[in-house]
Design an enzyme around this catalytic site. Structure first.
Site, mmCIF file in Angstrom:
data_model
loop_
_atom_site.group_PDB
_atom_site.id
_atom_site.type_symbol
_atom_site.label_atom_id
_atom_site.label_comp_id
_atom_site.label_asym_id
_atom_site.label_seq_id
_atom_site.Cartn_x
_atom_site.Cartn_y
_atom_site.Cartn_z
ATOM 1 N N GLY A 75 0.827 -1.196 0.000
ATOM 2 C CA GLY A 75 0.000 0.000 0.000
ATOM 3 C C GLY A 75 0.865 1.251 0.000
ATOM 4 C CE LYS B 158 5.485 1.423 0.873
ATOM 5 N NZ LYS B 158 4.260 1.053 1.612
ATOM 6 N N GLY C 161 3.565 5.200 7.173
ATOM 7 C CA GLY C 161 2.585 5.545 8.211
ATOM 8 C C GLY C 161 2.546 4.499 9.316
ATOM 9 C CD GLU D 44 6.252 -0.371 3.988
ATOM 10 O OE1 GLU D 44 5.168 -0.809 4.381
ATOM 11 O OE2 GLU D 44 6.455 0.834 3.780
HETATM 12 O O1 LIG Z 1 4.578 1.605 7.142
HETATM 13 C C1 LIG Z 1 3.528 1.356 6.562
HETATM 14 C C2 LIG Z 1 3.383 1.291 5.108
HETATM 15 O O2 LIG Z 1 4.172 2.180 4.403
HETATM 16 C C3 LIG Z 1 1.980 1.239 4.541
HETATM 17 O O3 LIG Z 1 2.104 0.704 3.269
HETATM 18 C C4 LIG Z 1 1.300 2.558 4.408
HETATM 19 O O4 LIG Z 1 1.341 3.225 5.648
HETATM 20 C C5 LIG Z 1 -0.156 2.368 3.931
HETATM 21 O O5 LIG Z 1 -0.865 1.705 4.920
HETATM 22 P P1 LIG Z 1 -2.428 1.435 4.819
HETATM 23 O O6 LIG Z 1 -2.634 0.461 3.733
HETATM 24 O O7 LIG Z 1 -2.807 0.920 6.185
HETATM 25 O O8 LIG Z 1 -3.091 2.764 4.539
#
Ligand SMILES: O=C[C@H](O)[C@H](O)[C@H](O)COP(=O)(O)O
Length: 231
Positions: free
Chosen positions: A93, A105, A107, A114
């Protein structure tokens, strides 16, 4: 790490892109295939879909301990990245993605692993609901992973760059590091900014995925459709 969506409607969009991602990568899956798998609520839904094909491919490399645990829960073998060569695809994501397929990315604080797993994959398939589709990156706070002893120094340097870094209290990454989030920091030139921040001593990496952005975007629309864009 617990990942939750704000609404059931948003969950439905994430589920739709997770299913679309499975169809996107299905032709790549053979008994020898290892794929890269990301972290977060959308990636979790992808892992759940991938679980339906457990046993038909070799396994996965996970970008976080949380994703590794979820993969194993579905009977999918999880490999150390050092034991795997190139992977055909990485699915994850994003917090934001711009028209040039650059992303924010991290969050969920998984940015460094990643970025490493994505670097080893031939293609990056980004799965996101339409709220992540932005003209300019930076509405979402940009995460910067720092070595703990360098946190204050890096914060001061980031202020000199015009940012407003906030320490994400209580969060320790899977690598034992800390996160500074840069709020209200519009990013017009993501490739340059990614490199500039990474050059600060004490920074492990930042959440801009621009030099190596996504190759395919599967975007969940409110009407239930999934739009496919290719870089
Ligand atoms: O550290 C987390 C990642 O980069 C996630 O891919 C990004 O925060 C998106 O997360 P979500 O699919 O929960 O919105």
């Amino acid at each position: 790490m617990a990942f939750r969506s704000k609404t059931a409607a948003q969950d439905a969009l994430k589920r739709a892109v997770a299913k679309a991602a499975l169809e996107e990568i299905r032709p790549l899956l053979t008994p020898e295939t290892v794929i890269g798998v990301g972290t977060g609520s959308t990636a979790n839904m992808f892992i759940d879909e991938l679980g339906t094909l457990a046993g038909t491919f070799k396994g996965a490399v996970a970008s976080s301990e949380a994703s590794a645990e979820r993969l194993r829960g579905h009977g999918i073998d999880v490999f150390d990245l050092n034991s795997v060569g190139s992977m055909p695809v990485y699915v994850d994501g994003a917090d934001e993605i711009d028209p040039g397929f650059a992303m924010i990315k991290g969050g969920g604080a998984a940015l460094t692993r990643e970025k490493i797993v994505a670097a080893c994959a031939e293609r990056f398939v980004c799965i996101a609901d339409e709220s992540k589709d932005v003209a300019v990156l930076g509405q979402f706070p940009l995460p910067v992973e720092v070595i703990p002893m360098a946190r204050s120094y890096v914060a001061r340097e980031l202020v000199k760059m015009g940012a407003d870094p906030i320490y994400r209290q209580g969060v320790i990454t899977d690598n034992g590091n800390q996160i500074l989030d840069l709020y209200d920091f519009p990013i017009e030139h993501p490739v340059e900014m990614e490199s500039r921040i990474n050059q600060l001593v004490g920074v492990v990496t930042n959440g801009l995925f621009a030099a190596r952005g996504a190759d395919v975007l599967l975007l969940g629309r409110k009407d239930g459709s999934v739009e496919r864009r290719e870089a």
